[in-house]
Design a protein around this motif. Structure first.
Motif, PDB file in Angstrom:
ATOM      1  N   VAL A 206       0.851  -1.184   0.000  1.00  0.00           N
ATOM      2  CA  VAL A 206       0.000   0.000   0.000  1.00  0.00           C
ATOM      3  C   VAL A 206       0.889   1.237   0.000  1.00  0.00           C
ATOM      4  N   VAL A 207       0.594   2.158  -0.898  1.00  0.00           N
ATOM      5  CA  VAL A 207       1.323   3.428  -0.934  1.00  0.00           C
ATOM      6  C   VAL A 207       0.509   4.459  -0.155  1.00  0.00           C
ATOM      7  N   VAL A 208       1.093   4.981   0.906  1.00  0.00           N
ATOM      8  CA  VAL A 208       0.440   6.001   1.736  1.00  0.00           C
ATOM      9  C   VAL A 208       1.108   7.346   1.438  1.00  0.00           C
ATOM     10  N   VAL A 209       0.341   8.260   0.887  1.00  0.00           N
ATOM     11  CA  VAL A 209       0.891   9.571   0.522  1.00  0.00           C
ATOM     12  C   VAL A 209       0.543  10.581   1.610  1.00  0.00           C
ATOM     13  N   GLY A 210       1.576  11.085   2.287  1.00  0.00           N
ATOM     14  CA  GLY A 210       1.384  12.033   3.380  1.00  0.00           C
ATOM     15  C   GLY A 210       1.505  11.339   4.717  1.00  0.00           C
TER      16      GLY A 210
ATOM     17  N   GLY B 273      -2.203  10.173   7.940  1.00  0.00           N
ATOM     18  CA  GLY B 273      -1.292   9.193   7.344  1.00  0.00           C
ATOM     19  C   GLY B 273      -0.722   8.231   8.375  1.00  0.00           C
ATOM     20  N   LYS B 274      -0.401   8.765   9.559  1.00  0.00           N
ATOM     21  CA  LYS B 274       0.134   7.916  10.628  1.00  0.00           C
ATOM     22  C   LYS B 274      -0.901   6.889  11.084  1.00  0.00           C
ATOM     23  N   SER B 275      -2.166   7.320  11.149  1.00  0.00           N
ATOM     24  CA  SER B 275      -3.235   6.396  11.564  1.00  0.00           C
ATOM     25  C   SER B 275      -3.382   5.253  10.565  1.00  0.00           C
ATOM     26  N   VAL B 276      -3.350   5.600   9.275  1.00  0.00           N
ATOM     27  CA  VAL B 276      -3.464   4.582   8.226  1.00  0.00           C
ATOM     28  C   VAL B 276      -2.282   3.619   8.289  1.00  0.00           C
TER      29      VAL B 276
END
Length: 559
Positions: free
Chosen positions: A409-413, A418-421
């Protein structure tokens, strides 16, 4: 007393009219306050008699503004940015002084007055920048934090600049230059001691006040801490605004921060308008009428010098050229504190009346044009982005590629969302990689072992670097609407089948995000409303199936 009351009625009455007018023109209310000051001031229609009283109230407004900024900034953010603050802050200040002094000397000023002009030019408007960043919703953006860091460093440097001023005068100053370093050292020592003492004393004090459960006591305590700290710092040669920022910074990490912010905001909004009204009152229209071309050339020179020096300072501190560009344009104006120092310089004989008036006119116009320059930043960014090589977009914190990863998974931000995701993905054992544009965050998270790379998600090379073409999912968590749209569109272009989840600060942005390729959009304001609705239905003992049906219907209306 009635004289001041009449003055306030005139200022607030005309201020309301200007805010309405500028709102319809889609311009910040700050500009309306500046115009109000020009009209009502001693160089305008002279509608205000007691200008000094307005200036005193404006100073309290400035103190409350910095107090609020300290609460929202937080100690953790301040400590995380300390390296950037020292490097970029010192570079911006020294480079601006040097370049502006060289330009002024080349234009015909003697050496000492040229140095003094460089000192005045080096400072930027903390009050104006904070208000404009809030207005644009960019106070928590990378360039917003970078600009605020530089502004706080500038506020720390006001003490030595004030102390140096007499030595540039015609008669010089009595005493040793060592006095400057001693007084500056004492002031900085006070900042450290006050910060440490306040960190323990303020939460303890507020805890006792909060137990009384009396709102009046809490409000008065917050005002006492804010104004008391500001008053104490002023006795050590520091600006009252800096003291208020320190007090806010200390409260920011306590459990009372949100309530303190809620209590201060209404008072701050009233008094803060007087900050810009009082600045507008300094503007002498006659100077512009007599020297229109010269004043415009000086404004262009000031903005150009500050943009170039700010750009170099932010870029050398590790940020990309894009962040450096937007940050430098954000702080490319004169400061409200420069007016105080210019008055000292005029009294010391450093500047004559003509040069002093030209500086004041130039400084105020640079503040007036700041919203336009900030609005043009994105346009400049796109223009330069089309001609600059990709290597210039990287900072010194880029890391190894993630192209070889798959089903990740690419998390942008990597802000709070973003930290929660990322935390949820890690808990499930799902591989992921984070893309963030803040080198300070990247450096800190890399040290913790977080799979994070530096880059602008609006550039194809960066998303390829993150392995978007083989990703299982892309999650866009950016609060910046423009960046979120660009990242969503680019991710869809690189991978036509990957599910894209995008965050929207406002529900009406959801339609655009879906048009750019997002499969699911989560709007901050809409989800807040849905969460509150769910809580209200639960408290009202609405049957679960009925509540679920109502929530389902509510979410079906989402863009």
């Amino acid at each position: 007393m009635f004289g001041l009351l009449e003055d306030l009625i005139v200022v607030f009455g005309l201020g309301v009219a200007m805010v309405i007018l500028f709102h319809r023109l889609n311009l910040p209310s700050v500009l309306g306050f500046l115009v109000t000051g020009v009209i009502t001031g001693p160089f305008g229609l002279k509608l205000v008699d007691d200008v000094h009283a307005i200036e005193m109230l404006a100073e309290i407004g400035l103190v409350l503004l910095l107090f609020e900024a300290g609460i929202e900034f937080s100690v953790k953010t301040f400590l995380r940015m300390r390296r950037f603050l020292l490097i970029a802050g010192s570079l911006q200040l020294l480079l601006t002084i040097a370049v502006a002094a060289a330009v002024a000397h080349f234009a015909g000023l003697a050496f000492k007055p040229a140095i003094f002009i460089g000192m005045l030019t080096s400072l930027s408007s903390t009050a104006l920048v904070i208000r404009l960043l809030e207005y644009r919703g960019e106070i928590d953006s990378i360039h917003g934090r970078a600009a605020l860091g530089i502004l706080i460093f500038q506020d720390l440097c006001i003490v030595p600049l004030v102390l140096i001023t007499p030595y540039l005068g015609e008669a010089g100053a009595k005493g040793d230059i060592l006095d400057i370093f001693l007084l500056t050292g004492k002031a900085l020592l006070f900042v450290v001691v006050a910060g440490v003492v306040a960190r323990f004393a303020i939460p303890w004090f507020l805890g006792h006040v909060a137990r009384l459960k009396k709102r009046e006591a809490f409000v008065l305590s917050i005002m006492l801490l804010c104004l008391g700290t500001a008053y104490a710092t002023s006795h050590f040669g520091l600006s009252m605004a800096l003291g208020a920022f320190i007090a806010g910074l200390v409260i920011s990490d306590s459990k009372y921060s949100h309530q303190a912010l809620a209590e201060v905001l209404p008072i701050r909004e009233v008094l803060n308008c007087l900050v810009f009204v009082s600045i507008g009152m300094l503007f002498d229209v006659r100077v512009v009428i007599e020297h229109p071309v010269l004043v415009l050339v000086l404004v262009a020179a000031l903005v150009t010098v500050k943009t170039l020096t700010g750009f170099v300072a932010v870029k050398l501190s590790g940020h990309s050229w894009k962040v450096a560009l937007v940050t430098s344009l954000t702080i490319a104006q004169a400061s409200e504190f420069a007016f105080v120092i210019s008055k000292l310089g005029y009294s010391a004989g450093i500047l004559d009346h003509r040069v002093n008036q030209l500086f004041l006119a130039t400084a105020i116009l640079s503040m007036f044009f700041t919203p336009a320059f900030m609005g043009m930043a994105k346009g400049f960014e796109r223009l330069l982005g089309s001609i600059m090589p990709e290597s210039w977009s990287r900072s010194s914190h880029s890391h190894e590629a993630a192209e070889n990863m798959s089903e990740h998974v690419v998390v942008v931000g990597y802000g709070d969302v973003g930290k929660s995701v990322a935390s949820a993905l890690a808990a499930r054992g799902q591989a992921y990689v984070v893309v963030d544009f803040d080198p300070v965050v990247v450096r800190a998270e890399r040290g913790k072992g977080t799979p994070i790379i530096f880059g602008d998600a609006g550039r194809p090379e960066v998303l390829k670097h993150a392995g978007t073409e083989s990703a299982r999912m892309v999650v866009i968590t950016l609060s910046d609407s423009t960046a979120a749209l660009k990242g969503t569109e680019l991710a869809r272009r690189l991978n036509a089948s990957v599910p894209i989840l995008s965050r929207a600060r406002r529900a009406n942005l959801g339609v655009e995000l879906k048009a750019h390729g997002a499969n699911l959009v989560i709007a901050d304001d809409f989800e807040s409303g849905a969460g509150l609705t769910e809580g209200a239905l639960k408290e009202l003992n609405v049957p679960e199936d009925e509540a679920l049906a109502l929530l389902s219907e509510l979410r079906s209306r989402a863009p």
